[in-house]
Design an enzyme around this catalytic site. Structure first.
Site, PDB file in Angstrom:
ATOM      1  CB  SER A  45      -0.909   0.012   1.235  1.00  0.00           C
ATOM      2  OG  SER A  45      -1.784   1.114   1.203  1.00  0.00           O
ATOM      3  CD  GLU A  46      -1.315   4.125  -2.991  1.00  0.00           C
ATOM      4  OE1 GLU A  46      -2.203   4.789  -3.533  1.00  0.00           O
ATOM      5  OE2 GLU A  46      -1.261   2.885  -3.043  1.00  0.00           O
ATOM      6  CG  ASN A  47      -0.753   3.599   3.717  1.00  0.00           C
ATOM      7  OD1 ASN A  47      -0.817   2.651   2.942  1.00  0.00           O
ATOM      8  ND2 ASN A  47      -1.149   3.507   4.975  1.00  0.00           N
ATOM      9  N   GLY A  48       2.762   3.132   2.805  1.00  0.00           N
ATOM     10  CA  GLY A  48       3.966   2.611   3.454  1.00  0.00           C
ATOM     11  C   GLY A  48       3.799   1.298   4.172  1.00  0.00           C
ATOM     12  CB  SER A  87       5.736   3.778  -0.233  1.00  0.00           C
ATOM     13  OG  SER A  87       4.623   3.171  -0.844  1.00  0.00           O
TER      14      SER A  87
END
Length: 217
Positions: A45-48, A87
């Site tokens: 997930s691109e939030n890390g 990320s």
């Protein structure tokens, strides 16, 4: 006809052993619930977050562990957390094997619009622009038509684009379609859905070759 979980279940069949997969907001987040037990997959997930698992059971949520859509998630053994810079270096560096996104519209040449409807409040494009620009394998999860019954699979997108010519495959509540140089190629029908109804719900060019099988989900 499929519901949102049915769409996610069908997309889960596209995931192969050892894949690193990014799940977008909406229907794509459900895909993690349906991955086969006999393969190993890393959801990013691109939030890390790397190593997302299924959604937590009611009462077992941890408000500090969320995906990019701010939904509570679970993590699998070995999962890791990191900042947005790392990320997006994963995403831009093409270290993600498959990206699964929702969409408002998809054009027959693979253009995607999934971030803005003019006149409505919007927070911004988010990570979608980076994902579609960097990913080599993009599957879109979406409803075939909008609430007015109008097709969302178009000759040309009418909404602001997120990416150009990037979508490879689409799974809707009616069908599985592949984006080809000649248009949308019908691969599978949802249970109980006829080819004629898919044709009527698709504004873009629809390619039908031989007998179209029903999904096995």
């Amino acid at each position: 006809m499929l519901d949102k979980n049915g769409i996610a279940k069908r997309i889960a069949k596209e995931i192969q052993d050892g894949f690193y997969v990014n799940l977008g907001i909406g229907i794509p987040t459900l895909v993690a619930n349906y991955v086969r037990d006999d393969i190993e997959v890393e959801f990013q997930s691109e939030n890390g977050v790397l190593g997302m698992g299924p959604f937590p059971l009611e009462g077992e949520e941890d408000a500090d562990i969320i995906n990019a859509g701010k939904q509570t998630i679970t993590t699998l053994p070995g999962a890791s957390f990191f900042d947005s810079a790392l990320s997006f270096s994963m995403i831009r560096g093409k270290h993600v094997d498959l990206t699964i996104l929702g969409a408002m519209e998809v054009a027959e040449n693979g253009d995607i619009a999934n971030w803005k409807i003019p006149g409505r409040m919007v927070k911004g494009m988010g990570g979608a622009m980076d994902l579609v620009a960097s990913a080599e394998n993009i599957i879109v999860a979406m409803m075939h038509t909008n609430k007015r019954g109008e097709s969302k699979l178009l000759k040309t997108c009418s909404l602001p684009l997120t990416g150009v010519g990037c979508v490879k495959r689409i799974v809707t509540n009616l069908a599985v379609l592949e984006v080809t140089p000649k248009g949308f190629k019908l691969i599978e029908r949802a249970p109980g859905v006829t080819v004629e109804s898919i044709k009527n719900a698709t504004e873009g060019t629809l390619i039908i070759e031989g007998v179209v099988p029903e999904m096995d989900i």
